[in-house]
Enzyme design. Structure first.
Site, PDB file in Angstrom:
ATOM      1  CG  ASP A  45       1.240  -3.696 -11.031  1.00  0.00           C
ATOM      2  OD1 ASP A  45       0.943  -4.114 -12.167  1.00  0.00           O
ATOM      3  OD2 ASP A  45       0.428  -3.150 -10.261  1.00  0.00           O
TER       4      ASP A  45
ATOM      5  CD  GLN B 174      -9.490  -0.003  -5.927  1.00  0.00           C
ATOM      6  OE1 GLN B 174      -9.599   0.802  -5.014  1.00  0.00           O
ATOM      7  NE2 GLN B 174      -8.482  -0.850  -5.993  1.00  0.00           N
ATOM      8  N   GLY B 175      -9.261   2.513 -10.389  1.00  0.00           N
ATOM      9  CA  GLY B 175      -9.433   3.234 -11.652  1.00  0.00           C
ATOM     10  C   GLY B 175      -8.257   4.129 -11.988  1.00  0.00           C
ATOM     11  CG  ASP B 176      -6.840   7.117  -9.730  1.00  0.00           C
ATOM     12  OD1 ASP B 176      -7.306   7.747 -10.694  1.00  0.00           O
ATOM     13  OD2 ASP B 176      -7.149   7.335  -8.550  1.00  0.00           O
ATOM     14  CB  SER B 177      -4.582   0.650 -11.521  1.00  0.00           C
ATOM     15  OG  SER B 177      -4.646   0.270 -10.183  1.00  0.00           O
TER      16      SER B 177
ATOM     17  CG  HIS C  84      -3.023  -4.241 -11.253  1.00  0.00           C
ATOM     18  ND1 HIS C  84      -2.185  -3.222 -10.870  1.00  0.00           N
ATOM     19  CD2 HIS C  84      -4.287  -3.735 -11.159  1.00  0.00           C
ATOM     20  CE1 HIS C  84      -2.906  -2.167 -10.543  1.00  0.00           C
ATOM     21  NE2 HIS C  84      -4.176  -2.441 -10.715  1.00  0.00           N
TER      22      HIS C  84
HETATM   23  N1  ARG Z   1      -5.443  -1.350  -7.817  1.00  0.00           N
HETATM   24  C1  ARG Z   1      -6.125  -0.137  -8.051  1.00  0.00           C
HETATM   25  C2  ARG Z   1      -6.635  -0.071  -9.484  1.00  0.00           C
HETATM   26  O1  ARG Z   1      -6.712  -1.106 -10.111  1.00  0.00           O
HETATM   27  C3  ARG Z   1      -5.345   1.058  -7.651  1.00  0.00           C
HETATM   28  C4  ARG Z   1      -5.297   1.148  -6.209  1.00  0.00           C
HETATM   29  C5  ARG Z   1      -4.489   2.256  -5.701  1.00  0.00           C
HETATM   30  N2  ARG Z   1      -4.817   2.306  -4.330  1.00  0.00           N
HETATM   31  C6  ARG Z   1      -4.303   3.154  -3.446  1.00  0.00           C
HETATM   32  N3  ARG Z   1      -4.749   3.116  -2.235  1.00  0.00           N
HETATM   33  N4  ARG Z   1      -3.386   3.998  -3.810  1.00  0.00           N
HETATM   34  O2  ARG Z   1      -7.086   0.930  -9.961  1.00  0.00           O
END
Ligand code: ARG
Length: 392
Positions: free
Chosen positions: A125, A214-217, A78
């Site tokens: 993913d 967000q940003g850790d993905s 993603h």
């Molecule tokens: N989708 C998020 C990203 O693009 C990561 C989200 C992780 N969220 C969580 N609650 N662990 O960075």
């Protein structure tokens, strides 16, 4: 200010690296996202120190990743736009401070996105990003190939948001630990009834408070394996908000896709992934074996392995010889203890010893100089040690 004071006391305890990073951060950080909160990134975490997670990389679209080979980064699908040539991604390796002048940078050339990926909530993913050139000598992170490590306590890390809705790209990487949550407990939460149990691994606390964001993905979720080496069990994927109570973090279940990832990597080229649970050391310099003469040795210096050698120390031997029955082979541990791998046998006239031996070396400290000792005990035929390696 409370957290800052706590970090200052770590500095007083002599953790100079942590101290310097903290001090620099205090000066350069964006405004705290919450009153009194000066700890950046991963929600509920602390700053990572350089070297904590040597295979961790930052991707310029605002994601994390891990070195799977010297030229392939494993991340989340993603984070990317699908399979195909892609020269748009900047990669930073080897630092926790993205502005550290010692950082190593690369750009992408190609992306392989998991076939069938349509969005985080339906699974699959994962993706591999190929770099424009290998990072020679890069630390690589083995991935879990079975479900054996899908339990326990995991490390999570990245440059992402310190709080839900906060700044999602930070200068310094942070880290935290979260417990495994089984699929039943995870899918019982209101937001996750459609959890794809085969594809997703949940982690976090029922009370919330610690999570990726967000940003850790794309970054790895890891734990220690039976040999105390890091192994990747997850890829940061999604969650309902960040660190909310009763909303666990959801990670790609790497073991489910291990074979597909390995196959994709083999097709992409770009180096060999580390074996799961293995740190490999090799000596490929040839050593001639004197005919009916004194034993010869080839050395391997082992560093960076914690604790003792495993009970299943793998010794791959490649010896070229025209009558292998002449050869007696020992593995010699750093303390001088010899482990017999092979005896001579006058009637074994076959060529070469190309074999893998498993040695119970669990009483030996892993780090130090190991030797392969080879002696030719009968006349006429000769040969040489071509290469050998140890897998811890
Ligand atoms: N989708 C998020 C990203 O693009 C990561 C989200 C992780 N969220 C969580 N609650 N662990 O960075």
């Amino acid at each position: 200010m409370r957290k800052f004071l706590f970090k200052a006391s770590l500095m007083a305890a002599g953790l100079a690296t942590a101290l310097a990073a903290t001090a620099a951060h205090a000066a350069a950080a964006p405004p705290p996202s919450e009153p009194g909160d000066i700890t950046p990134q991963v929600v509920g975490g602390t700053l990572a120190a350089k070297g904590d997670y040597p295979w961790l990389v930052h991707l310029s679209m605002g994601c994390g990743g891990a070195m799977y080979t010297e030229q392939l980064v494993l991340t989340a699908a993603h984070c990317l736009d699908g399979t195909g040539p892609d020269t748009s991604i900047g990669v930073i390796y080897g630092v926790v401070d993205r502005q550290d002048p010692a950082r190593i940078t690369r750009t992408s050339t190609y992306v392989h996105s998991a076939p069938g990926f349509t969005g985080v909530t339906t699974g699959k993913d994962w993706a591999l990003v190929k770099l424009n050139s290998p990072i020679v000598g890069a630390a690589t992170l083995p991935i879990a190939t079975t479900t054996a490590y899908n339990n326990g306590t995991f490390d999570i890390m990245g440059w992402g948001g310190t709080s839900e809705g906060g700044n999602s790209v930070n200068r310094y990487a942070s880290k935290a630990q979260v417990p495994f949550v089984d699929d039943t407990a995870c899918s019982a939460q209101a937001s996750y009834p459609n959890l794809v149990k085969s594809d997703m691994l949940c982690a976090g606390y029922k009370a919330g408070g610690v999570d990726t964001c967000q940003g850790d993905s794309g970054g790895p979720m890891v734990r220690r394996d039976a040999n105390n080496n890091w192994i990747q069990v997850g890829i940061v994927s999604w969650g309902s908000g960040c660190a909310r109570p009763d909303k666990y973090g959801i990670y790609t279940e790497v073991s489910t896709f291990a074979a597909a990832i390995a196959a994709a990597a083999a097709e992409l080229g770009g180096g060999t992934p580390p074996p799961p649970g293995g740190k490999v050391f090799e000596n490929a310099n040839n050593v001639n074996i004197a005919d009916a003469g004194a034993a010869v040795t080839s050395s391997i210096a082992v560093t960076g392995v914690t604790g003792n050698a495993p009970s299943t120390l793998k010794v791959d031997v490649d010896i070229k010889h025209t009558w292998r029955g002449d050869l007696v082979i020992d593995l010699v541990a750093p303390d001088g203890t010899a482990y017999r791998l092979k005896n001579s046998s006058s009637n074994d006239s076959a060529d070469n010893v190309i074999a893998t031996y498993t040695v119970n070396a669990s009483t030996e400290v892993a780090n130090g100089t190991w030797k392969l000792k080879v002696q030719d005990v009968a006349r006429y035929d000769t040969g040489y040690i071509d290469s050998w390696k140890l897998t811890f």
